[in-house]
Design a protein around this motif. Structure first.
Motif, PDB file in Angstrom:
ATOM      1  N   ARG A  70       0.842  -1.203   0.000  1.00 21.30           N
ATOM      2  CA  ARG A  70       0.000   0.000   0.000  1.00 21.30           C
ATOM      3  C   ARG A  70       0.878   1.254   0.000  1.00 21.30           C
ATOM      4  NH1 ARG A  70      -5.632  -1.106  -0.553  1.00 21.30           N
ATOM      5  NH2 ARG A  70      -5.834  -3.323  -0.046  1.00 21.30           N
ATOM      6  N   VAL A  71       0.400   2.282  -0.691  1.00 18.60           N
ATOM      7  CA  VAL A  71       1.114   3.559  -0.709  1.00 18.60           C
ATOM      8  C   VAL A  71       0.169   4.667  -0.253  1.00 18.60           C
ATOM      9  CG1 VAL A  71       2.632   2.818  -2.589  1.00 18.60           C
ATOM     10  CG2 VAL A  71       0.529   4.071  -3.124  1.00 18.60           C
ATOM     11  N   GLU A  72       0.734   5.723   0.296  1.00 15.89           N
ATOM     12  CA  GLU A  72      -0.054   6.867   0.733  1.00 15.89           C
ATOM     13  C   GLU A  72      -0.245   7.803  -0.452  1.00 15.89           C
ATOM     14  OE1 GLU A  72      -2.549   8.640   2.258  1.00 15.89           O
ATOM     15  OE2 GLU A  72      -1.616   7.501   3.892  1.00 15.89           O
ATOM     16  N   ALA A  73      -1.488   8.062  -0.832  1.00 16.52           N
ATOM     17  CA  ALA A  73      -1.748   8.843  -2.039  1.00 16.52           C
ATOM     18  C   ALA A  73      -2.545  10.116  -1.794  1.00 16.52           C
ATOM     19  CB  ALA A  73      -2.491   7.976  -3.066  1.00 16.52           C
ATOM     20  N   PHE A  74      -3.338  10.161  -0.745  1.00 12.03           N
ATOM     21  CA  PHE A  74      -4.316  11.249  -0.619  1.00 12.03           C
ATOM     22  C   PHE A  74      -4.157  12.125   0.624  1.00 12.03           C
ATOM     23  CE2 PHE A  74      -6.358   7.863  -3.103  1.00 12.03           C
ATOM     24  CZ  PHE A  74      -6.665   8.570  -4.265  1.00 12.03           C
ATOM     25  N   SER A  75      -3.398  11.698   1.605  1.00 14.30           N
ATOM     26  CA  SER A  75      -3.372  12.425   2.884  1.00 14.30           C
ATOM     27  C   SER A  75      -2.838  13.850   2.744  1.00 14.30           C
ATOM     28  CB  SER A  75      -2.547  11.655   3.918  1.00 14.30           C
ATOM     29  OG  SER A  75      -1.196  11.565   3.506  1.00 14.30           O
ATOM     30  N   ASP A  76      -1.926  14.068   1.787  1.00 14.36           N
ATOM     31  CA  ASP A  76      -1.348  15.404   1.618  1.00 14.36           C
ATOM     32  C   ASP A  76      -2.017  16.208   0.512  1.00 14.36           C
ATOM     33  OD1 ASP A  76       0.418  15.007   3.670  1.00 14.36           O
ATOM     34  OD2 ASP A  76       2.094  14.406   2.382  1.00 14.36           O
ATOM     35  N   ASP A 134       4.551  14.566 -21.173  1.00 14.76           N
ATOM     36  CA  ASP A 134       5.108  15.903 -21.399  1.00 14.76           C
ATOM     37  C   ASP A 134       4.033  16.984 -21.485  1.00 14.76           C
ATOM     38  OD1 ASP A 134       7.641  14.820 -21.432  1.00 14.76           O
ATOM     39  OD2 ASP A 134       7.773  14.706 -23.620  1.00 14.76           O
ATOM     40  N   THR A 135       2.792  16.639 -21.137  1.00 15.39           N
ATOM     41  CA  THR A 135       1.708  17.620 -21.190  1.00 15.39           C
ATOM     42  C   THR A 135       2.027  18.812 -20.282  1.00 15.39           C
ATOM     43  OG1 THR A 135       0.087  15.878 -21.629  1.00 15.39           O
ATOM     44  CG2 THR A 135      -0.766  17.979 -20.840  1.00 15.39           C
ATOM     45  N   TRP A 136       1.900  20.018 -20.847  1.00 17.73           N
ATOM     46  CA  TRP A 136       2.266  21.245 -20.143  1.00 17.73           C
ATOM     47  C   TRP A 136       1.069  21.729 -19.329  1.00 17.73           C
ATOM     48  CZ3 TRP A 136       6.911  23.013 -19.245  1.00 17.73           C
ATOM     49  CH2 TRP A 136       7.119  24.340 -18.852  1.00 17.73           C
ATOM     50  N   VAL A 137       1.179  21.661 -18.005  1.00 21.33           N
ATOM     51  CA  VAL A 137       0.070  21.988 -17.111  1.00 21.33           C
ATOM     52  C   VAL A 137       0.587  22.817 -15.948  1.00 21.33           C
ATOM     53  CG1 VAL A 137      -1.143  19.833 -17.673  1.00 21.33           C
ATOM     54  CG2 VAL A 137       0.369  19.928 -15.668  1.00 21.33           C
ATOM     55  N   HIS A 138      -0.347  23.298 -15.130  1.00 17.90           N
ATOM     56  CA  HIS A 138       0.041  23.960 -13.884  1.00 17.90           C
ATOM     57  C   HIS A 138       0.169  22.904 -12.795  1.00 17.90           C
ATOM     58  CE1 HIS A 138       0.497  27.116 -10.923  1.00 17.90           C
ATOM     59  NE2 HIS A 138      -0.342  26.444 -10.148  1.00 17.90           N
ATOM     60  N   VAL A 139       1.341  22.851 -12.172  1.00 14.18           N
ATOM     61  CA  VAL A 139       1.582  21.923 -11.070  1.00 14.18           C
ATOM     62  C   VAL A 139       1.424  22.692  -9.755  1.00 14.18           C
ATOM     63  CG1 VAL A 139       3.238  20.380  -9.955  1.00 14.18           C
ATOM     64  CG2 VAL A 139       3.166  20.553 -12.460  1.00 14.18           C
ATOM     65  N   PRO A 140       0.483  22.281  -8.888  1.00 17.25           N
ATOM     66  CA  PRO A 140       0.299  22.983  -7.611  1.00 17.25           C
ATOM     67  C   PRO A 140       1.550  22.901  -6.734  1.00 17.25           C
ATOM     68  CG  PRO A 140      -1.576  21.565  -8.108  1.00 17.25           C
ATOM     69  CD  PRO A 140      -0.493  21.207  -9.077  1.00 17.25           C
ATOM     70  N   ALA A 141       1.584  23.696  -5.715  1.00 13.60           N
ATOM     71  CA  ALA A 141       2.716  23.694  -4.785  1.00 13.60           C
ATOM     72  C   ALA A 141       2.711  22.425  -3.941  1.00 13.60           C
ATOM     73  CB  ALA A 141       2.653  24.915  -3.875  1.00 13.60           C
ATOM     74  N   THR A 142       3.894  21.961  -3.579  1.00 11.38           N
ATOM     75  CA  THR A 142       4.004  20.853  -2.644  1.00 11.38           C
ATOM     76  C   THR A 142       3.520  21.296  -1.275  1.00 11.38           C
ATOM     77  OG1 THR A 142       6.291  21.498  -2.187  1.00 11.38           O
ATOM     78  CG2 THR A 142       5.951  19.803  -3.858  1.00 11.38           C
ATOM     79  N   LYS A 143       3.314  20.334  -0.386  1.00  9.37           N
ATOM     80  CA  LYS A 143       2.764  20.650   0.926  1.00  9.37           C
ATOM     81  C   LYS A 143       3.640  21.635   1.689  1.00  9.37           C
ATOM     82  CE  LYS A 143       0.987  18.452   5.127  1.00  9.37           C
ATOM     83  NZ  LYS A 143       0.777  17.171   5.848  1.00  9.37           N
ATOM     84  N   ASP A 144       4.972  21.508   1.521  1.00  8.22           N
ATOM     85  CA  ASP A 144       5.883  22.412   2.223  1.00  8.22           C
ATOM     86  C   ASP A 144       6.100  23.719   1.469  1.00  8.22           C
ATOM     87  OD1 ASP A 144       7.519  21.701   0.120  1.00  8.22           O
ATOM     88  OD2 ASP A 144       8.959  20.592   1.342  1.00  8.22           O
ATOM     89  N   ALA A 157       5.306  16.554 -11.480  1.00  7.93           N
ATOM     90  CA  ALA A 157       4.582  16.532 -10.204  1.00  7.93           C
ATOM     91  C   ALA A 157       5.027  15.362  -9.341  1.00  7.93           C
ATOM     92  CB  ALA A 157       3.073  16.457 -10.456  1.00  7.93           C
ATOM     93  N   PHE A 158       5.262  14.216  -9.966  1.00  9.53           N
ATOM     94  CA  PHE A 158       5.687  13.046  -9.189  1.00  9.53           C
ATOM     95  C   PHE A 158       7.095  13.242  -8.645  1.00  9.53           C
ATOM     96  CE2 PHE A 158       7.487   8.732  -8.800  1.00  9.53           C
ATOM     97  CZ  PHE A 158       6.615   8.238  -7.852  1.00  9.53           C
ATOM     98  N   ALA A 159       7.975  13.821  -9.458  1.00  6.55           N
ATOM     99  CA  ALA A 159       9.344  14.060  -9.008  1.00  6.55           C
ATOM    100  C   ALA A 159       9.383  15.035  -7.843  1.00  6.55           C
ATOM    101  CB  ALA A 159      10.190  14.585 -10.175  1.00  6.55           C
ATOM    102  N   TRP A 160       8.493  16.012  -7.846  1.00  7.17           N
ATOM    103  CA  TRP A 160       8.515  17.057  -6.828  1.00  7.17           C
ATOM    104  C   TRP A 160       7.746  16.688  -5.561  1.00  7.17           C
ATOM    105  CZ3 TRP A 160       6.976  21.476 -10.708  1.00  7.17           C
ATOM    106  CH2 TRP A 160       8.078  21.758 -11.538  1.00  7.17           C
ATOM    107  N   GLY A 161       6.637  15.954  -5.716  1.00  2.00           N
ATOM    108  CA  GLY A 161       5.795  15.716  -4.543  1.00  2.00           C
ATOM    109  C   GLY A 161       5.219  14.327  -4.439  1.00  2.00           C
ATOM    110  N   GLY A 162       5.769  13.363  -5.196  1.00  2.00           N
ATOM    111  CA  GLY A 162       5.319  11.990  -5.081  1.00  2.00           C
ATOM    112  C   GLY A 162       3.871  11.795  -5.487  1.00  2.00           C
TER     113      GLY A 162
END
Length: 353
Positions: A70-76, A134-144, A157-162
Motif C-alpha cells: 500500500r502507498v499513501e496517495a491522498f493524505s497530503d 510531457d503535457t504542459w500543465v500547472h503543477v500545484p505547490a508541494t505541501k511544504d 509533479a511526481f518528481a517534486w511531490g510523489g
C-alpha cells in the motif's frame, strides 16, 4: 494424493503461490519491494476469477488482498482543492507507470505513463485515458511550499511531490476526482506475457528497435514473447509522433494481455494460472483505501472489448524554452473531462474524436 492446503493457510505476507493439483504449497521468499508495480492487469484477472466459478475464489482474492503493498496517495492532497464527485456510482483510477529496466530510463523519479481509468456505473465499460507525460500543465505547490506552483510537464509533479502531488495535479488538470491510485511497471510485462505463453500484436509499420538485440518489427500480426513485447512497447524515437506512438503500443500490449488472459484457457490450466498470478499479484501496489476484493468482484464482467483507449485532447507538440512539451487542447479537454466527470459514456467517446 497430498491434500491441497486451504487457501486461507497461504502466508499473505509472502509471494502468492497458488498450489496446483497434487503439488504442495511452496514457501516463497519475502517479495522484493518495488516502487513501480503492475496493477490493472491483476485487478482484471482477479475479476475474471471472481466470475469464473472457481472453488474458493473468495479466499483467493482475500489472500491477495493481504499481500498487496500500500502507498499513501491522498493524505497530503488538500481537500479544498479537490473536485467534487459528480457521478457517485462511477469510479476513477489514476494509473501511474514507468519502465524501471528501460535502457533509456536513467532516473526513476518521474512517471513515464499516466492513465486515467474511468469505470462506468455498473462497471460494464471503461475508458483508459492516456495523458502524455510531457503535457504542459500547472503543477500545484508541494505541501511544504518548496516546489511546484508553476507550469511544467505533468510528470514533474511526481518528481517534486510523489503520489499526492501527482493526484492533485491530475485532478487540477482534468477536474475529475480520483478515487484510487494504482501503479504499473511496464518492465514487468515481460514476465506476465511469458506466463501467458505470448501475445498477438498487430504491428502498423516497419521499424528496428534501438535497443539490443535490435529486433526488426514488420507490419502485420506477430506472436510476441515477453522480451519482444516489452521491446515493442518501449520504442518511440523511430516514429514521427514519438511518445504518442509509444502510448499506442503500450495500449496494444495491455489489450493483448487482457485478450489472452480472458480467452478461457487460463482458468482451465492450473499451472499456467499459478504462474500468471505469481507474475502479477506479487507486484501489485495500490493506495491504502482500495479494496481489492470489492473492486475485482465489481469488475468481473469487464473484458477487453469493453475497454476504450483514448489519448487526452492535445494540440500537438512544441517548445517552452529549452523543453519539448505537449500542449493540451484546453477547450476540447474541458468538454471531454466534463463528460468523464458525469459518466456520460456516449459523450466521452464522441468528444474523444
Amino acid at each position: 494424493m497430498p491434500r491441497r492446503p486451504p487457501l486461507a493457510e497461504i502466508d499473505s505476507t509472502r509471494s502468492l503461490d497458488i498450489p496446483t493439483e497434487g503439488a504442495p504449497t511452496k514457501k516463497t521468499s519475502t517479495k522484493r519491494r518495488r516502487t513501480k508495480r503492475i496493477a490493472l492487469i491483476t485487478l482484471l484477472v482477479l475479476a475474471l476469477l471472481a466470475g469464473g466459478g472457481l472453488l474458493g475464489t473468495g479466499l483467493y482474492l482475500r489472500s491477495v488482498e493481504g499481500s498487496i503493498e500500500r502507498v499513501e496517495a491522498f493524505s497530503d492532497v488538500p481537500e479544498e482543492s479537490r473536485p467534487q464527485k459528480v457521478a457517485e456510482d462511477a469510479e476513477n483510477l489514476l494509473i501511474l507507470g514507468s519502465d524501471s529496466r528501460d535502457p533509456e530510463n536513467t532516473s526513476g523519479s518521474r512517471s513515464d505513463t499516466i492513465i486515467l481509468a474511468h469505470l462506468s456505473k455498473g462497471r460494464t465499460s471503461a475508458q483508459m485515458i492516456s495523458i502524455p507525460r510531457d503535457t504542459w500543465v500547472h503543477v500545484p505547490a508541494t505541501k511544504d511550499g518548496q516546489r511546484g506552483n508553476r507550469d511544467a510537464k505533468i510528470n514533474a509533479a511526481f518528481a517534486w511531490g510523489g503520489f499526492p502531488l501527482m493526484v492533485q495535479t491530475v485532478e487540477s488538470f482534468t477536474g475529475v476526482r480520483i478515487d484510487h491510485l494504482v501503479i504499473i511497471d511496464f518492465a514487468g510485462f515481460q514476465e506476465i506475457v511469458d506466463a501467458l505463453g505470448g501475445i498477438d500484436i498487430e504491428v502498423d509499420q516497419n521499424f528496428t528497435s534501438i535497443h539490443e538485440p535490435y529486433r526488426k518489427f514488420t507490419t502485420g500480426q506477430h506472436h510476441m514473447d515477453g522480451a519482444t513485447a516489452l521491446d515493442y512497447a518501449r520504442q518511440r524515437k523511430q516514429f514521427a509522433d514519438g511518445d504518442f506512438a509509444r502510448i499506442r503500443h503500450q495500449q496494444q500490449v495491455i489489450k493483448a494481455i487482457l485478450d489472452k488472459a480472458t480467452s478461457g484457457g487460463l482458468l482451465t490450466n492450473p499451472a499456467k494460472l499459478n504462474s500468471f498470478l505469481k507474475a502479477t499479484a506479487n507486484a501489485v501496489s495500490v493506495d491504502k483505501t482500495l479494496n481489492i476484493f470489492d473492486t475485482a468482484t465489481n469488475l468481473r464482467h469487464l473484458r477487453s472489448e469493453n475497454l476504450t483507449f483514448i489519448t487526452s485532447p492535445t494540440k500537438g507538440t512544441g517548445r517552452v524554452g529549452s523543453e519539448s512539451v505537449v500542449f493540451p487542447d484546453k477547450e476540447k479537454a474541458k468538454v471531454f473531462y466534463d463528460a468523464v466527470r458525469r459518466d456520460a459514456g456516449a459523450e466521452i467517446l464522441s468528444n474523444a474524436k
